[in-house]
Structures are given as C-alpha cells and as structure tokens.
Scaffold this motif. Structure first.
Motif, mmCIF file in Angstrom:
data_model
loop_
_atom_site.group_PDB
_atom_site.id
_atom_site.type_symbol
_atom_site.label_atom_id
_atom_site.label_comp_id
_atom_site.label_asym_id
_atom_site.label_seq_id
_atom_site.Cartn_x
_atom_site.Cartn_y
_atom_site.Cartn_z
ATOM 1 N N TYR A 1 19.108 -51.757 19.637
ATOM 2 C CA TYR A 1 17.729 -51.614 20.104
ATOM 3 C C TYR A 1 17.487 -50.193 20.619
ATOM 4 O O TYR A 1 16.443 -49.584 20.348
ATOM 5 C CB TYR A 1 17.443 -52.623 21.223
ATOM 6 N N ASN A 2 18.429 -49.669 21.391
ATOM 7 C CA ASN A 2 18.261 -48.327 21.961
ATOM 8 C C ASN A 2 18.172 -47.261 20.873
ATOM 9 O O ASN A 2 17.369 -46.330 20.954
ATOM 10 C CB ASN A 2 19.429 -48.005 22.897
ATOM 11 N N VAL A 3 19.018 -47.394 19.844
ATOM 12 C CA VAL A 3 18.983 -46.428 18.747
ATOM 13 C C VAL A 3 17.650 -46.508 18.015
ATOM 14 O O VAL A 3 17.040 -45.486 17.680
ATOM 15 C CB VAL A 3 20.159 -46.672 17.775
ATOM 16 N N LYS A 4 17.188 -47.730 17.770
ATOM 17 C CA LYS A 4 15.908 -47.899 17.083
ATOM 18 C C LYS A 4 14.776 -47.262 17.887
ATOM 19 O O LYS A 4 13.881 -46.612 17.329
ATOM 20 C CB LYS A 4 15.627 -49.386 16.867
ATOM 21 N N ALA A 5 14.825 -47.426 19.210
ATOM 22 C CA ALA A 5 13.783 -46.845 20.056
ATOM 23 C C ALA A 5 13.811 -45.320 19.981
ATOM 24 O O ALA A 5 12.766 -44.662 19.886
ATOM 25 C CB ALA A 5 13.966 -47.313 21.498
ATOM 26 N N LYS A 6 15.008 -44.748 20.018
ATOM 27 C CA LYS A 6 15.121 -43.290 19.956
ATOM 28 C C LYS A 6 14.668 -42.756 18.601
ATOM 29 O O LYS A 6 14.063 -41.684 18.511
ATOM 30 C CB LYS A 6 16.566 -42.865 20.235
ATOM 31 N N LEU A 7 14.973 -43.507 17.549
ATOM 32 C CA LEU A 7 14.535 -43.086 16.223
ATOM 33 C C LEU A 7 13.010 -43.105 16.123
ATOM 34 O O LEU A 7 12.404 -42.220 15.510
ATOM 35 C CB LEU A 7 15.154 -43.985 15.153
#
Length: 705
Positions: free
Chosen positions: A172-178
């Motif tokens: 989830y965190n990676v998706k948000a940063k992307l």
C-alpha cells in the motif's frame, strides 16, 4: 589479573567499523559502497543531507533524538509520551560520513566513525529489510495497473523471492508513493540491506555489473572497488584451444585512468606511513590466499593463455615465491648509519617509497610478472597502477581480489586495461613516478624513451632469443632433456625459452635422439593432464611463427621436424603448432634475427667454443645463455666471455629466485636498475640522507660542524 582482562574483552561491545574512505565514479556508487559496508558491520545508513551534484551526507539510521511535537494535556498523556520517548530507536548516534564531488570524482571521508549502540543481531529485523528492490517496485507498478490487489501482488512477488519480508501494508505504501510521484527508487534501493547479511563479511546488495555481462567483462580496480568500465570499446579474450570468447577487456577511459591514479595518489601518504611489519603481515595473508586459490588461478591461466596446466601452476608458484620474499623485505630496506662524522654530528641514510608506480605486463606469465611488480612495490610502501596484458588479464584481476581480501587498503593497488593508448597515458602521467615493463622489444623501447623523457624511473626488459651451447663432451640424456623442456615448454612462448642451440663439433651425433624426443611430446589443450605443448596465444602469433619457419626453409634451412600442420582432434580451430626443429640455420636468416616466440628449435653448428661464444654475443636478443659440458675449464671460459645477463651451466635458463636479481644486459634491458632481489628494492625506493646534531642547551655547549 589476566583472566579478568580476557573476560572484559569478551564482554566488550562489538566494534562497528566505518566504511573505508575511497574514490568513486559517481554518487550512487559511493552511496551503495557505504550502505553495503554498513550492513556487513551491523548498522544501516540513511541520507541526512544531499546536494546531488556537490555533496551527500550519510548517517546511522539511529542518529537524532525523538522529539515530541505535542503538548501533554494531562499527566497520563505525559506519561505516555515518556514511554514513547523511551522506546524510540533513536540514540543520537554520532556516526557520519561525507561524500564530496572533487574534480569529477566522488571522494568519501569519515567525519565520525563511532556508534553509541550495539550492532543489529539480525539485519532481517530492521525495518529497511522489508523494503522492495527496484525491480520489485516496477513489478508492483505493473501489477497495480493490471488491477491486482496488494495481497495478490505480494503473493506473486514471493513466488520469485521466498525470503521477502514485506507485508500488504508495505505494498500500500509503495502504491501511494507511486501515485504521488515521489518514489526515489534508485536511492531507496542502494541503502537496502540484504536479509542474509552476516557481520564482518562484505556483501554486495546486487551483483556487480561487470559480472552480469555474457561474456563477462573484466573489471577495473579503482580505489578498492572492482568496477565495470564505462567504455563501449573492448577486446575479446580468446581461449587459444577452442576460440571461445572467455571474457572481454574494456579499453579503460581517460576519466577512469585518472580516477585510478587519483586513488593511488590519495592512498600513498597513509600507506607509506603504515609500519613495514603491517605491510608484511598483509603479504603473509596474501600468500596464504594464493595457495588456497591456486587451482582457480592455474585453470584461468590455461583457459586464457593456453599453456599446459602444469606450466600454469609453475607460473603461479614462481610469482608466489616473490610474495614470500616480500614477507621479509624490511631487512633489505635497512639504511646505513655513521656516528660522529663531525663534532656531535651523525649521518644516516634511509630508503623511502617513490609514490605511485606503474606496471605493464606481458602475456607470457599472467601471474608471475604482475606479482613481480606489485608485491615488491606495495611492500616497499608504494601504491600501484597495474596494466595486465589484454590477452590474458584474468589472473591479475584474481590476484588483486586476493590482495584486497588479504587487507590491502583501498587505492594501494589499482588495475586498468587497454592497449597502446593506455600505455602512452601511463608514460605521460606526471603523478606516476616509476614504470616497470616486460614485453616485446619494440614496445619496450617505446615505453623507455617516452617514460624516461618525462623524468620517470623506468625498467624495461624485452627480447627473447636465448642460446644453448652444447659441447661434444656433454651428457647426452641430461642435455637432450633440458633442450626439449626449455625449447618447447610453454609452446616456446616463455621469455627464457631456449630457442637456439649451437652444437660445437656438429649436430649429427645429437640429431636422431633430439628428433625422437621432440616427436614424443603431446600437443593438446592445456587442460588435459598429460599435455606437453598447448596452443600459442593467438592466430596472429601462429601465422607469424609459420611465416618465419617458411622463410627459413626458403633461405636454405633444413626442416627436420615440421609441426605446422598438426591437428588436434576436437580442437581443429585451435592455435596449435607442434614441435619444430630447423637445422643448418645461419645468422643471416630471418628466423634467427627475429623473435620466434613459438615451439621452434633452431640448430646451428660451430667448430669450437670461441666460435659458439661469438655467435651468441653477436645476437641482439641474447637475454640468457646456457652451456652443457663436463669440462670446468670450458664452463668457466663461457661464463667469463659470454655477454648476457643470465648464464646457465648444465641447466637451461630459468627465472632466478626472487632473492637474486633478474639481470639483463643492453640492448635487452633499458634502465638502470634490474628486477627482483636487492635491485628490486632499489628500484621501488629512493635514498634520503640525514645529518643531525643535538646541542646540549642546558649545559650551554655547542659544536661547529
């Protein structure tokens, strides 16, 4: 008391070492170097400050302190905050290293190398171990765009990486940063530790780029790191037996060469001040590692050079003797002291290292010659730029890896690659103080004239046309065995091969048995255990040898044994030449005047010892000469009147042991100081004379010099 001290040492907090300073091609390489080393020591680094084209400051991730930004409403809230502060991982760790860009290169310095906390027992417990790699981030992006949910994404990632510790929350965190566009993949990846990191072992976060090529590219060694060259131009290293490409040698760029020299120059002050006993201990460890990996070294030499495996082992062992000799070089660096040369004045001389030295190596001995050069040079306190032969560089790089493993500091030994252009660059560089060269005559003359014109100390050894004089009274079996071994061993490519035999009194009594022994030699790939003669180094070398043989026949020589058309089953494209014997050779023939460098034995005749000595002395390539006789008077006459640097009596020419000098005479040697032994120490050091006087100020006395 002793037991108490030992117990306290065992209970001491394990030391976490800072990364060794060095010079790097770019910012990312510096960051990766620090991150990898930190993991091996049990801590993790983060970027504290960065100006992309100027400076980057890295610190321990436990640096700083927990700061409460909220005011407590009541006592219970204050108590909660106190507990939060107590549980924080931050310990205000002072560790800090700085990377600055200087003249196009990134230089790493340690500002504070200490920590105030214990190392991580298991790096997998650290939060950063749950980070994704660059490849995994890209896969997450692709799978998100394809409509997969975080748990599905994580399941697929674990199929290719079962050790993945991340959770759906991390996806989830990676998706948000992307989505926000602030995912800095490259820096994020460079600081990621590996789960399998073990304390005190240097681990790579990713496979070096030079190992990822197929065929593998030979790396440069710059400032303690093996790095792939940025050059697109390269030279194929060909297995002479199979014609397969073993590896590719890059043509080191000028920027990379300057980085290597910069690293060597930067490492010199601290290395020269390193006690000689410590330098010798590194050599002790180095020779131990060479013995450990001698099988790998020998096989690499055979694959790249082609020589028989037994000759490859001898190559390594001869170089190993130089390393063993270097373990005790301090005795040879002792200066001289004269007491009271005047009233209260003492005078003494000391030997000091020169600075940055360079070694240019030939293909004939891929292990021995590099060890000749850098083992002595670094033990004397110098730093080295080594250029292996572009035809078989693998052994030199492997030896450099072992030297680094033995503890040689970053920048003390550097390796660059290339051909004529890099040699010219070495000769012209003002920071290089000395150049050592072994190789062909034309190249050697060029190196000497160009490097010496720049004021460098130079030693150049070249030429290979060694003679054996066989007297009628010589022992038949001993002499023939020596001639066959020294003439055809290593496919005749050794610089000390006996390529010419002068038979005093005629060849006839010797010819039949000489031919019989030559034809019994086994010509096949060097990897076969019973090989006597392997292939020559290249197709061009084979063509040159065949041309010289034909030229001799056309000029009137007799072809007693012809090895040009030999076929080795399964290796029809190999550079094989069988043992070849030419008789009735005259001094005017091209094969005699030029370096043959192949398994070709030239047979000449002389009426007496005086004529034989005259033949040897008139040849410009007479690097060494041997005589086979049972007469001490004849041997002494030969020893006295022969004009070569190396003399053998009833033995073929061989490289001397490292405690004696490898001597050559002009025009085969250019320079003032030879290789090995005391001369080797003299070449890599310079003398400083000190005169001192101490006055007794308290007594009010003085002395006039």
């Amino acid at each position: 008391m002793m037991n108490i001290e030992c117990s306290s040492e065992l209970n001491e907090q394990p030391q976490m070492l800072p990364p060794p300073p060095g010079t790097f091609i770019d910012r990312e390489e510096l960051i990766q170097h620090v991150g990898e080393f930190a993991v091996s020591q049990g801590y993790v680094v983060t970027i504290k400050q960065s100006k992309r084209d100027k400076v980057v400051v890295l610190g321990c991730d436990r640096g700083g302190v927990y700061r409460n930004r909220r005011k407590p409403i009541d006592e219970s809230a204050a108590e909660c905050i106190r507990r939060r502060r107590t549980g924080s991982r931050l310990t205000n760790c002072p560790f800090e290293v700085v990377g600055k860009k200087d003249d196009g290169l990134w230089v790493l310095t340690v500002k504070n190398g200490t920590h105030n906390h214990e190392p991580l027992k298991d790096i997998a417990e650290h939060p950063s171990a749950r980070r994704f790699s660059e490849k995994e981030v890209l896969l997450i992006k692709e799978m998100t765009e394809a409509g997969l949910k975080p748990r599905q994404i994580l399941k697929r990632l674990r199929q290719s990486n079962p050790d993945l510790l991340s959770t759906p929350k991390h996806v989830y965190n990676v998706k948000a940063k992307l989505r926000q566009g602030n995912m800095s993949v490259r820096n994020y990846k460079s600081l990621k530790p590996q789960k399998s990191a073990v304390r005190n072992n240097y681990l790579s976060v990713m496979e070096p780029s030079w190992r990822q090529h197929n065929p593998q590219r030979v790396p440069n060694l710059i400032g303690g790191r093996f790095v792939d060259s940025q050059s697109f131009a390269s030279i194929d290293v060909i297995n002479p037996a199979t014609q397969e490409v073993v590896s590719q040698v890059p043509l080191t760029t000028n920027e990379e060469f300057r980085a290597a020299v910069f690293a060597a120059k930067r490492a010199f002050p601290s290395w020269r001040n390193t006690p000689s006993t410590i330098r010798q201990r590194i050599m002790f460890k180095f020779q131990e590692l060479i013995r450990r990996d001698i099988d790998k070294l020998a096989m690499n030499i055979t694959n790249e050079h082609g020589k028989a495996l037994k000759d490859a082992y001898d190559d390594v062992l001869c170089g190993l003797e130089v390393v063993e000799h270097a373990c005790g070089l301090a005795n040879l660096q002792i200066g001289e002291f004269v007491s009271n040369i005047s009233n209260g004045v003492d005078s003494y001389s000391i030997r000091e290292p020169l600075g940055v030295c360079a070694g240019i190596c030939p293909f004939e001995f891929p292990a021995m010659i590099p060890l000749w050069m850098f083992s002595t040079a670094v033990t004397c306190g110098n730093t080295v730029i080594l250029k292996p032969s572009e035809k078989d560089p693998g052994a030199a790089v492997m030896l450099a890896e072992l030297a680094v493993e033995a503890g040689l500091p970053n920048g003390v030994l550097n390796i660059v690659h290339g051909s004529n252009e890099i040699i010219s660059t070495i000769c012209d560089d003002d920071d290089i103080k000395a150049v050592s060269f072994v190789g062909p005559s034309t190249a050697g003359s060029y190196v000497y004239s160009r490097a010496s014109a720049k004021g460098k100390r130079v030693q150049c050894n070249f030429g290979a046309k060694n003679h054996a004089v066989v007297m009628p009274d010589a022992s038949m079996d001993t002499t023939l065995n020596a001639l066959v071994t020294a003439g055809f061993g290593g496919a005749g490519q050794k610089r000390m091969s006996l390529s010419t035999v002068v038979f005093v009194g005629g060849l006839t009594p010797w010819e039949d048995k000489l031919v019989e022994r030559a034809k019994a030699l086994r010509v096949q790939p060097g990897t076969e255990p019973d090989t006597d003669i392997g292939p020559v180094i290249s197709k061009q070398a084979k063509e040159l040898i065949c041309r010289l043989i034909q030229s001799s026949v056309d000029s009137g020589a007799k072809l007693v044994v012809d090895g040009r058309n030999i076929l080795v089953p399964g290796y029809e494209h190999g550079n094989f030449i069988g043992p070849t014997i030419l008789s009735n050779v005259k001094v005017s023939m091209e094969c005699y005047k030029e370096e043959t460098c192949g398994p070709v034995l030239l047979c000449m005749e002389a009426d007496n010892i005086e004529e034989a000595i005259d033949i040897v002395n008139r040849n410009k390539y007479g690097n060494g000469a041997s005589i086979f006789t049972t007469s001490g008077v004849t041997a002494r006459k030969f020893q006295t009147e022969i004009e070569v640097g190396q003399v053998g009596i009833n033995i073929p020419i061989s490289a001397p042991f490292p405690f004696s000098c490898f001597t050559s005479l002009k025009p085969l040697f250019a320079g003032d100081i030879n290789f090995d032994g005391k001369a080797g120490i003299q070449f890599y050091t310079q003398i400083k004379t000190v005169s001192q006087q101490w006055k007794d100020v308290a007594a009010g006395t003085s002395s006039d010099v």
